[in-house]
Motif scaffolding. Structure first.
Motif, PDB file in Angstrom:
ATOM      1  N   ALA A 171       4.739   7.447  15.485  1.00  0.00           N
ATOM      2  CA  ALA A 171       4.171   6.158  15.105  1.00  0.00           C
ATOM      3  C   ALA A 171       3.152   5.639  16.095  1.00  0.00           C
ATOM      4  CB  ALA A 171       5.298   5.143  14.937  1.00  0.00           C
ATOM      5  N   HIS A 172       3.329   5.920  17.350  1.00  0.00           N
ATOM      6  CA  HIS A 172       2.407   5.378  18.352  1.00  0.00           C
ATOM      7  C   HIS A 172       1.317   6.382  18.730  1.00  0.00           C
ATOM      8  CE1 HIS A 172       4.420   1.537  19.129  1.00  0.00           C
ATOM      9  NE2 HIS A 172       5.514   2.187  18.802  1.00  0.00           N
ATOM     10  N   GLY A 173       1.171   7.427  17.935  1.00  0.00           N
ATOM     11  CA  GLY A 173       0.100   8.386  18.185  1.00  0.00           C
ATOM     12  C   GLY A 173      -1.257   7.790  17.888  1.00  0.00           C
ATOM     13  N   SER A 174      -2.258   8.252  18.587  1.00  0.00           N
ATOM     14  CA  SER A 174      -3.596   7.685  18.449  1.00  0.00           C
ATOM     15  C   SER A 174      -4.149   7.918  17.054  1.00  0.00           C
ATOM     16  CB  SER A 174      -4.543   8.286  19.497  1.00  0.00           C
ATOM     17  OG  SER A 174      -4.629   9.697  19.343  1.00  0.00           O
ATOM     18  N   ARG A 175      -3.830   9.074  16.437  1.00  0.00           N
ATOM     19  CA  ARG A 175      -4.377   9.364  15.120  1.00  0.00           C
ATOM     20  C   ARG A 175      -3.914   8.331  14.101  1.00  0.00           C
ATOM     21  NH1 ARG A 175      -3.045  12.151  10.346  1.00  0.00           N
ATOM     22  NH2 ARG A 175      -4.869  13.062   9.321  1.00  0.00           N
ATOM     23  N   LEU A 176      -2.632   7.960  14.168  1.00  0.00           N
ATOM     24  CA  LEU A 176      -2.107   6.988  13.220  1.00  0.00           C
ATOM     25  C   LEU A 176      -2.755   5.631  13.423  1.00  0.00           C
ATOM     26  CD1 LEU A 176      -0.189   6.172  10.996  1.00  0.00           C
ATOM     27  CD2 LEU A 176       1.600   5.868  12.694  1.00  0.00           C
ATOM     28  N   GLN A 177      -2.847   5.194  14.679  1.00  0.00           N
ATOM     29  CA  GLN A 177      -3.421   3.874  14.944  1.00  0.00           C
ATOM     30  C   GLN A 177      -4.906   3.830  14.588  1.00  0.00           C
ATOM     31  OE1 GLN A 177      -2.418   2.082  18.695  1.00  0.00           O
ATOM     32  NE2 GLN A 177      -0.361   2.931  18.690  1.00  0.00           N
ATOM     33  N   GLU A 178      -5.637   4.893  14.872  1.00  0.00           N
ATOM     34  CA  GLU A 178      -7.062   4.912  14.562  1.00  0.00           C
ATOM     35  C   GLU A 178      -7.315   4.958  13.064  1.00  0.00           C
ATOM     36  OE1 GLU A 178      -8.555   8.259  16.639  1.00  0.00           O
ATOM     37  OE2 GLU A 178      -8.289   7.376  18.630  1.00  0.00           O
ATOM     38  N   GLY A 179      -6.429   5.620  12.325  1.00  0.00           N
ATOM     39  CA  GLY A 179      -6.645   5.783  10.898  1.00  0.00           C
ATOM     40  C   GLY A 179      -5.987   4.725  10.037  1.00  0.00           C
ATOM     41  N   LEU A 180      -5.261   3.785  10.643  1.00  0.00           N
ATOM     42  CA  LEU A 180      -4.572   2.754   9.886  1.00  0.00           C
ATOM     43  C   LEU A 180      -5.568   1.705   9.396  1.00  0.00           C
ATOM     44  CD1 LEU A 180      -1.934   1.412   8.897  1.00  0.00           C
ATOM     45  CD2 LEU A 180      -1.825   0.252  11.125  1.00  0.00           C
ATOM     46  N   VAL A 181      -5.527   1.425   8.097  1.00  0.00           N
ATOM     47  CA  VAL A 181      -6.424   0.435   7.513  1.00  0.00           C
ATOM     48  C   VAL A 181      -5.616  -0.557   6.695  1.00  0.00           C
ATOM     49  CG1 VAL A 181      -8.541   0.071   6.203  1.00  0.00           C
ATOM     50  CG2 VAL A 181      -8.147   2.276   7.304  1.00  0.00           C
ATOM     51  N   LEU A 182      -5.853  -1.843   6.938  1.00  0.00           N
ATOM     52  CA  LEU A 182      -5.200  -2.915   6.191  1.00  0.00           C
ATOM     53  C   LEU A 182      -6.254  -3.623   5.351  1.00  0.00           C
ATOM     54  CD1 LEU A 182      -3.088  -4.381   9.141  1.00  0.00           C
ATOM     55  CD2 LEU A 182      -2.405  -2.616   7.486  1.00  0.00           C
ATOM     56  N   THR A 183      -5.912  -3.928   4.103  1.00  0.00           N
ATOM     57  CA  THR A 183      -6.866  -4.538   3.189  1.00  0.00           C
ATOM     58  C   THR A 183      -6.383  -5.914   2.764  1.00  0.00           C
ATOM     59  OG1 THR A 183      -7.480  -2.353   2.343  1.00  0.00           O
ATOM     60  CG2 THR A 183      -8.119  -4.249   1.026  1.00  0.00           C
ATOM     61  N   LEU A 184      -7.197  -6.929   3.042  1.00  0.00           N
ATOM     62  CA  LEU A 184      -6.893  -8.306   2.660  1.00  0.00           C
ATOM     63  C   LEU A 184      -7.720  -8.654   1.418  1.00  0.00           C
ATOM     64  CD1 LEU A 184      -5.496 -11.016   3.325  1.00  0.00           C
ATOM     65  CD2 LEU A 184      -7.489 -11.587   4.719  1.00  0.00           C
ATOM     66  N   PRO A 185      -7.084  -8.816   0.261  1.00  0.00           N
ATOM     67  CA  PRO A 185      -7.841  -9.054  -0.970  1.00  0.00           C
ATOM     68  C   PRO A 185      -8.118 -10.532  -1.229  1.00  0.00           C
ATOM     69  CG  PRO A 185      -5.529  -8.811  -1.500  1.00  0.00           C
ATOM     70  CD  PRO A 185      -5.637  -8.669   0.007  1.00  0.00           C
ATOM     71  N   LYS A 186      -9.037 -10.756  -2.181  1.00  0.00           N
ATOM     72  CA  LYS A 186      -9.298 -12.084  -2.743  1.00  0.00           C
ATOM     73  C   LYS A 186      -9.532 -13.160  -1.678  1.00  0.00           C
ATOM     74  CE  LYS A 186      -6.906 -11.233  -7.118  1.00  0.00           C
ATOM     75  NZ  LYS A 186      -6.753  -9.771  -6.950  1.00  0.00           N
ATOM     76  N   VAL A 187     -10.310 -12.814  -0.673  1.00  0.00           N
ATOM     77  CA  VAL A 187     -10.635 -13.787   0.370  1.00  0.00           C
ATOM     78  C   VAL A 187     -11.625 -14.806  -0.192  1.00  0.00           C
ATOM     79  CG1 VAL A 187     -11.756 -14.112   2.607  1.00  0.00           C
ATOM     80  CG2 VAL A 187     -10.145 -12.221   2.263  1.00  0.00           C
ATOM     81  N   SER A 188     -11.350 -16.094   0.034  1.00  0.00           N
ATOM     82  CA  SER A 188     -12.225 -17.163  -0.452  1.00  0.00           C
ATOM     83  C   SER A 188     -12.822 -17.996   0.662  1.00  0.00           C
ATOM     84  CB  SER A 188     -11.444 -18.090  -1.403  1.00  0.00           C
ATOM     85  OG  SER A 188     -10.969 -17.392  -2.525  1.00  0.00           O
ATOM     86  N   THR A 189     -12.131 -18.067   1.804  1.00  0.00           N
ATOM     87  CA  THR A 189     -12.578 -18.951   2.879  1.00  0.00           C
ATOM     88  C   THR A 189     -12.473 -18.271   4.234  1.00  0.00           C
ATOM     89  OG1 THR A 189     -10.387 -19.900   3.333  1.00  0.00           O
ATOM     90  CG2 THR A 189     -11.698 -20.950   1.584  1.00  0.00           C
ATOM     91  N   VAL A 190     -13.187 -18.827   5.189  1.00  0.00           N
ATOM     92  CA  VAL A 190     -13.120 -18.356   6.571  1.00  0.00           C
ATOM     93  C   VAL A 190     -11.718 -18.563   7.129  1.00  0.00           C
ATOM     94  CG1 VAL A 190     -14.038 -18.704   8.892  1.00  0.00           C
ATOM     95  CG2 VAL A 190     -15.578 -18.777   6.921  1.00  0.00           C
ATOM     96  N   ALA A 191     -11.081 -19.649   6.740  1.00  0.00           N
ATOM     97  CA  ALA A 191      -9.749 -19.968   7.261  1.00  0.00           C
ATOM     98  C   ALA A 191      -8.740 -18.878   6.931  1.00  0.00           C
ATOM     99  CB  ALA A 191      -9.278 -21.310   6.707  1.00  0.00           C
ATOM    100  N   GLN A 192      -8.872 -18.230   5.776  1.00  0.00           N
ATOM    101  CA  GLN A 192      -7.950 -17.156   5.423  1.00  0.00           C
ATOM    102  C   GLN A 192      -8.104 -15.966   6.358  1.00  0.00           C
ATOM    103  OE1 GLN A 192      -9.134 -16.718   1.325  1.00  0.00           O
ATOM    104  NE2 GLN A 192      -7.406 -17.929   0.568  1.00  0.00           N
ATOM    105  N   VAL A 193      -9.321 -15.694   6.786  1.00  0.00           N
ATOM    106  CA  VAL A 193      -9.557 -14.610   7.738  1.00  0.00           C
ATOM    107  C   VAL A 193      -9.024 -14.990   9.118  1.00  0.00           C
ATOM    108  CG1 VAL A 193     -11.374 -13.329   8.943  1.00  0.00           C
ATOM    109  CG2 VAL A 193     -11.485 -13.631   6.474  1.00  0.00           C
ATOM    110  N   GLU A 194      -9.212 -16.230   9.516  1.00  0.00           N
ATOM    111  CA  GLU A 194      -8.653 -16.696  10.792  1.00  0.00           C
ATOM    112  C   GLU A 194      -7.137 -16.592  10.765  1.00  0.00           C
ATOM    113  OE1 GLU A 194     -12.018 -19.967  12.147  1.00  0.00           O
ATOM    114  OE2 GLU A 194     -10.440 -20.569  10.737  1.00  0.00           O
ATOM    115  N   ALA A 195      -6.521 -16.910   9.623  1.00  0.00           N
ATOM    116  CA  ALA A 195      -5.069 -16.799   9.505  1.00  0.00           C
ATOM    117  C   ALA A 195      -4.627 -15.349   9.624  1.00  0.00           C
ATOM    118  CB  ALA A 195      -4.615 -17.379   8.166  1.00  0.00           C
ATOM    119  N   MET A 196      -5.380 -14.454   9.019  1.00  0.00           N
ATOM    120  CA  MET A 196      -5.035 -13.036   9.110  1.00  0.00           C
ATOM    121  C   MET A 196      -5.175 -12.535  10.542  1.00  0.00           C
ATOM    122  SD  MET A 196      -3.907 -10.399   7.579  1.00  0.00           S
ATOM    123  CE  MET A 196      -3.740  -8.685   8.076  1.00  0.00           C
TER     124      MET A 196
END
Length: 429
Positions: free
Chosen positions: A179-204
């Motif tokens: 789990a703490h290998g560099s390949r996993l951390q480098e390749g991990l992608v999280l997707t935040l959908p339906k963003v409407s405001t800057v505040a939602q990104v700040e919260a994320m």
């Protein structure tokens, strides 16, 4: 005749000091917020599947199904010919190799629209299992180079559920093998959908910081891509382009801007039969995204088409022709990534992508060689263009559109490409 005098500068040290002081905020903004692309690999597509449909062998299975779909219609070479792509035999060989070795470059396990609303205990269990499965696939190197999840949005009705899913997924992921290998951390992608405001990104960004602290992760290592699916993020209530502001509201956290074809189209009132990547409303949104992301290092991705190559031969070819055209159109517009929804879309994803890069490769290599060697040419390229040429070749090689031997034969070394595509300031041109 007037006596010739040597010119004498009139600006003195105090003037330069004044300018340095007054422009310091600008200098800091440009250095910190507009570092340029870092030259690392960007996948050419994102495949997304319902989270509970993921298996360690999914990528291989999609490649097998993609090849079978093409073979069922007389093969890749015939498909490339019917699409009027240059050198169909070469393209067919390269794409067949790609579909056999790396058919999926980026995979998103979907807990949002593709997953739907399920009982909390079911989604809890699926989130934990998804984390374990991604960790196992990364450890065994059976998964794509990039993997992650799309969880539910920061809107009030889905916020708690989405963040709980993310929390459970990450906890399971980080307790899995390697789990703490560099390949996993480098390749991990999280997707935040339906963003409407800057505040939602700040919260994320706040959530990412809390999760890093809780799991002992390096600060700033958790990044996320923002899906542009609402008109409010393109033109906010205050009349500004929120998509530009959100990139700078969470420094270093936003990795990509991904256009959401159907949510955005529906939100601006486009009738379903006219919802497409090439609709003028889509082009407007993506042009704003492109201007906002320019120079920031944040990557862009076009969306998907839901016209699938399934059913009879005529319907399959019609869908393939549309998909290939849309992929080529996106690439020409500077969107080097898009979303695929079905295994049978992979043949045209790679045929169109490879055709785009291969058609431009000879000229790009020649121009870059002229620039690096100071050769006289009919085209006078500047350092910014040299960087773009190098990045083009680098992208072509990374996805398999051109081989290492072809790049080497063109007289451009990997070291030169790396030097030219490093962030501004790290290596002078």
């Amino acid at each position: 005749m007037a006596e010739h005098r040597e010119p004498v500068p009139v600006l003195n040290a105090a003037d330069y000091q004044h300018l340095a002081h007054s422009l310091r905020p600008t200098d800091e903004l440009l250095a910190g917020s507009y570092p340029g692309d870092d030259g690392s690999r960007q996948p050419v597509h994102t495949v997304y599947v319902p989270a509970d449909a993921f298996t360690p062998g999914l990528s291989t299975e999609w490649g097998r199904q993609a090849l079978a779909a093409a073979q069922g219609q007389d093969g890749l070479e015939r498909l490339a010919s019917r699409l009027e792509l240059h050198d169909p035999d070469v393209l067919a060989d390269l794409v067949a190799r790609k579909l056999s070795t790396e058919p999926v470059e980026d995979l998103r396990l979907d807990f949002e629209d593709g997953y739907g609303v399920r009982p909390d205990d079911v989604e809890d269990a699926d989130a934990a299992e998804a984390g374990r499965a991604v960790a196992a696939a990364a450890a065994a190197r059976t998964g794509p180079a990039f993997m992650g999840i799309r969880f539910k949005s920061m809107e009030a009705g889905t916020r708690g559920r989405g963040l709980r899913t993310l929390d459970l997924f990450l906890s399971a992921l980080l307790s899995g093998p390697g789990a703490h290998g560099s390949r996993l951390q480098e390749g991990l992608v999280l997707t935040l959908p339906k963003v409407s405001t800057v505040a939602q990104v700040e919260a994320m960004a706040f959530v990412c910081g809390r999760l890093e602290d809780a799991h002992g992760l390096p600060p700033g290592c958790l990044r996320f891509e923002v899906q542009v699916e609402t008109p409010q993020v393109i033109l906010g209530a205050d009349g500004t382009a929120a998509v530009a502001r959100l990139l700078h509201a969470a420094p270093g956290r936003v990795s990509g801007l991904h256009y959401g074809t159907y949510d955005y189209s529906a939100a601006v009132g486009i009738a379903p039969e006219h919802q497409s990547l090439d609709h003028p409303a889509a082009d407007y949104a993506k042009t704003v995204m492109q201007a906002a992301a320019a120079g920031t290092g944040v990557r862009l991705s076009d969306g998907s088409t839901n016209i699938l190559p399934v059913g009879g031969p005529e319907n399959m070819f019609r869908a393939w022709k549309l998909h290939a055209r849309l992929v080529a159109r996106s690439l020409a517009a500077g969107f080097y990534q898009g979303w695929d929804l079905h295994p049978a879309q992979l043949p045209t994803r790679f045929l169109a992508t490879y055709a785009f890069f291969r058609s431009g490769f000879p000229a790009a290599a020649a121009r870059l060689g002229n620039y690096l060697n100071g050769r006289e040419s009919a085209i006078l390229d500047e350092p910014a263009t040299a960087r773009a040429l190098a990045r083009f070749i680098q992208r072509a090689a990374a996805c398999g559109a051109v081989t290492e031997a072809e790049v080497s034969a063109a007289g451009v070394s990997a070291q030169e490409l790396d030097r030219l595509t490093r962030p501004r300031g790290m290596e002078p041109l």
